[in-house]
Design an enzyme around this catalytic site. Structure first.
Site, PDB file in Angstrom:
ATOM      1  N   LYS A  79      -6.038   2.174  32.676  1.00 18.90           N
ATOM      2  CA  LYS A  79      -5.803   2.113  34.123  1.00 18.90           C
ATOM      3  C   LYS A  79      -6.605   0.931  34.674  1.00 18.90           C
ATOM      4  O   LYS A  79      -7.757   0.721  34.256  1.00 18.90           O
ATOM      5  CB  LYS A  79      -6.271   3.435  34.748  1.00 18.90           C
ATOM      6  CG  LYS A  79      -5.996   3.538  36.255  1.00 18.90           C
ATOM      7  CD  LYS A  79      -6.369   4.924  36.786  1.00 18.90           C
ATOM      8  CE  LYS A  79      -6.083   5.074  38.271  1.00 18.90           C
ATOM      9  NZ  LYS A  79      -6.392   6.441  38.774  1.00 18.90           N
ATOM     10  N   SER A 154      -2.806   8.810  41.467  1.00 20.08           N
ATOM     11  CA  SER A 154      -2.843   7.362  41.482  1.00 20.08           C
ATOM     12  C   SER A 154      -2.645   6.721  40.116  1.00 20.08           C
ATOM     13  O   SER A 154      -2.399   5.522  40.038  1.00 20.08           O
ATOM     14  CB  SER A 154      -4.179   6.903  42.061  1.00 20.08           C
ATOM     15  OG  SER A 154      -5.237   7.287  41.189  1.00 20.08           O
ATOM     16  N   SER A 178      -5.351  12.761  40.230  1.00 20.76           N
ATOM     17  CA  SER A 178      -4.643  11.558  39.761  1.00 20.76           C
ATOM     18  C   SER A 178      -4.362  11.457  38.279  1.00 20.76           C
ATOM     19  O   SER A 178      -3.671  10.527  37.857  1.00 20.76           O
ATOM     20  CB  SER A 178      -5.396  10.307  40.191  1.00 20.76           C
ATOM     21  OG  SER A 178      -5.147  10.069  41.549  1.00 20.76           O
TER      22      SER A 178
HETATM   23  N1  GLN Z   1      -4.032  11.849  45.776  1.00 17.26           N
HETATM   24  C1  GLN Z   1      -5.446  11.984  45.997  1.00 17.26           C
HETATM   25  C2  GLN Z   1      -5.931  10.911  46.931  1.00 17.26           C
HETATM   26  O1  GLN Z   1      -5.129  10.137  47.373  1.00 17.26           O
HETATM   27  C3  GLN Z   1      -6.190  11.933  44.694  1.00 17.26           C
HETATM   28  C4  GLN Z   1      -6.297  10.583  44.134  1.00 17.26           C
HETATM   29  C5  GLN Z   1      -7.074  10.528  42.874  1.00 17.26           C
HETATM   30  O2  GLN Z   1      -7.260  11.541  42.195  1.00 17.26           O
HETATM   31  N2  GLN Z   1      -7.580   9.332  42.570  1.00 17.26           N
HETATM   32  O3  GLN Z   1      -7.090  10.817  47.244  1.00 17.26           O
END
Ligand code: GLN
Length: 487
Positions: A79, A154, A178
């Site tokens: 990532k 994400s 995410s």
């Molecule tokens: N969807 C959540 C957010 O936007 C979690 C994102 C994540 O786990 N990095 O904060």
């Protein structure tokens, strides 16, 4: 060579060791698939063809000499928020579009030391803020099951890459879901370890008390193999915990008999799509057949996890992202008039809308007049949620439920309404607030789209949640389904 992409990472590692094919062949096949799908899926931000082929040749030489580590020659993607020496780490943001780290993140260094070959850096929501991969500066990632749909976020690039069998595994991070949410929406397996299990050193910070690195793969066994190499204490991360890393792979085959499964009442709420629920209930019956016992448990404070998260995470993000000031690294505006102008324009130009929304929310909840009412209150409720989990784990070994309320949704469907978007993580955020390990694995399909099953365990029970996931995958074949066009 044709079936290499549908082999598991475990099979590929064994095949390399037995010299049935070379790392150069395997890595080249992956790179070709990545490049062929990039126009459709947009799963990668950078592809490192030259260095990957060099590393693959070195891996082949090591294997020929009888050496090498557990992952020698296996292709892997990171990532794009894990720092990689000499290769851009953009974090999906214009702010870091020009950033090349002078060092490797601990996760990257450990996987390299285990012999893995990095083929590229995957697309992601900007600074890992999002549930759909639509906030990336590099454009959205598309879901390989249906390219009109989001892959989740994400870590959507990592998830799409694994689901489309471009790579056998990829690293990812999970602050509020995410790893698990895109795993569910793309039909693959992902583990978010216990907070402190995997070093955050060299991982671009979003919300430091929640962020945790983990793995996306097609099976729990593959995730176990990669996690075993990534996990462990790191002196460079003061939140990493000095607890020995068990052999997750060796633990996989232990029988499930007598496993006490808690079925979380709050996860089967009115927001859960009835067809998703059916798949999850069927999976619970599979566990019963495997010898587990089911009991319903309730975590009364869990429904507060989304509001708590959207105070705590933005607060931490507003502090973490203060470092991007146009001075030391990252985007700098042209011809600043003075220091204030440099800060203002560099940040205004470098950050996208979602990141700005979080920074503003976070600054607000931390401000003198509102700190007690929002930030402090959220921290207190976080403790209550944590206590709910601790209580539940006194009577059950794991908690099982859905990963997400619905399967993948259309691109653009939720971008206009941040709160609707935030609700995608309603079942995943609790594990982050309490720092618990959790896995998502494929458990069936609804209208041709994959559905995820979530298993949450007590702190440092990665071996047990992976074992529970593995037992399910030995009894079912959902994890082996490949999206049409990528088989
Ligand atoms: N969807 C959540 C957010 O936007 C979690 C994102 C994540 O786990 N990095 O904060």
């Amino acid at each position: 060579m044709t079936d290499l992409h549908t082999s598991t990472l475990t099979e590929l590692a064994a095949g390399l060791r037995a010299r049935r094919f070379s790392s150069v062949e395997l890595v080249r096949a992956c790179l070709d698939r990545i490049e062929a799908s990039q126009g459709t899926l947009n799963a990668f931000i950078s592809v490192t063809r030259d260095s990957a082929l060099r590393e693959a040749a070195a891996a082949d030489a090591a294997l020929a000499a009888g050496g090498g580590g557990p992952l020698t020659g296996v292709p892997i993607a990171h990532k794009d928020l894990f720092c990689t020496q000499g290769v851009r780490t953009s974090c999906g943001s214009r702010m870091l579009d020009n950033f090349v780290s002078p060092y490797d993140a601990t996760v990257v260094a450990r996987l390299k030391a285990a012999g893995a070959v990095m083929v590229g850096k995957t697309n992601m929501d900007e600074f890992a803020m999002g549930s759909s991969n639509e906030t990336s500066y590099y454009g959205p990632v598309r879901n390989p099951w249906d390219t009109s749909l989001v892959p989740g976020g994400s870590s959507g690039g990592s998830a799409a890459a694994v689901a489309a069998r471009l790579v056998p595994a990829a690293t990812a991070t999970d602050t509020g879901g995410s790893i698990r949410q895109p795993a569910a929406l793309c039909g693959i397996t992902g583990i978010k370890p216990t907070y402190g299990r995997v070093s955050r050193y060299g991982m671009v910070a979003f919300a430091s008390s929640l962020d945790q690195g983990g793995v996306l793969a097609t099976t729990a066994a593959d995730a176990a193999l990669v996690l075993r190499e990534m996990a462990g204490f790191d002196v460079n991360d003061s939140t990493s915990v000095d607890v020995p890393v068990p052999d997750y792979v060796a633990a996989l085959e232990q029988p499930l008999g007598g496993l006490k499964v808690g079925v979380l009442k709050e996860f089967f709420d009115k927001g859960l799509d009835p067809k998703n629920e059916e798949r999850v209930r069927e999976s619970l019956r599979v566990y019963e057949r495997l010898g587990a016992t089911l009991t319903e448990v309730s975590l009364p404070n869990l429904p507060l996890s989304v509001p708590v998260y959207y105070v705590v995470a933005p607060a931490e993000c507003s502090s973490n992202l203060a470092r991007f000031d146009g001075v030391r690294f990252g985007h700098r505006c042209e011809n600043p008039r003075d220091l204030q102008d440099l800060y203002r324009r560099s940040r205004a130009e470098g950050f996208g809308a979602e990141v700005k929304r979080r920074i503003m929310t976070g600054t607000y909840v931390l401000s003198a007049g509102y700190y007690d009412a929002y930030y402090l209150k959220a921290q207190r409720v976080r403790q209550l949620i944590n206590a709910d989990f601790v209580r539940a784990f006194q009577s059950v070994d794991v908690l099982i439920g859905p990963t997400t309320p619905t399967p993948a949704f259309a691109l653009g469907a939720k971008t206009a309404d941040p709160v609707t978007m935030y609700l995608n993580d309603i079942y995943t955020i609790g594990a982050n607030l309490a720092g618990l390990p959790a896995v998502s694995l494929p458990c069936g399909f609804v209208d041709g789209l994959p559905v995820g099953l979530q298993i949450v365990g007590p702190h440092f029970s990665e071996a047990r949640v992976l074992q529970a996931a593995h037992a399910y995958q030995r009894a079912t074949d959902w994890h082996a389904r490949v999206p049409r066009g990528y088989a």
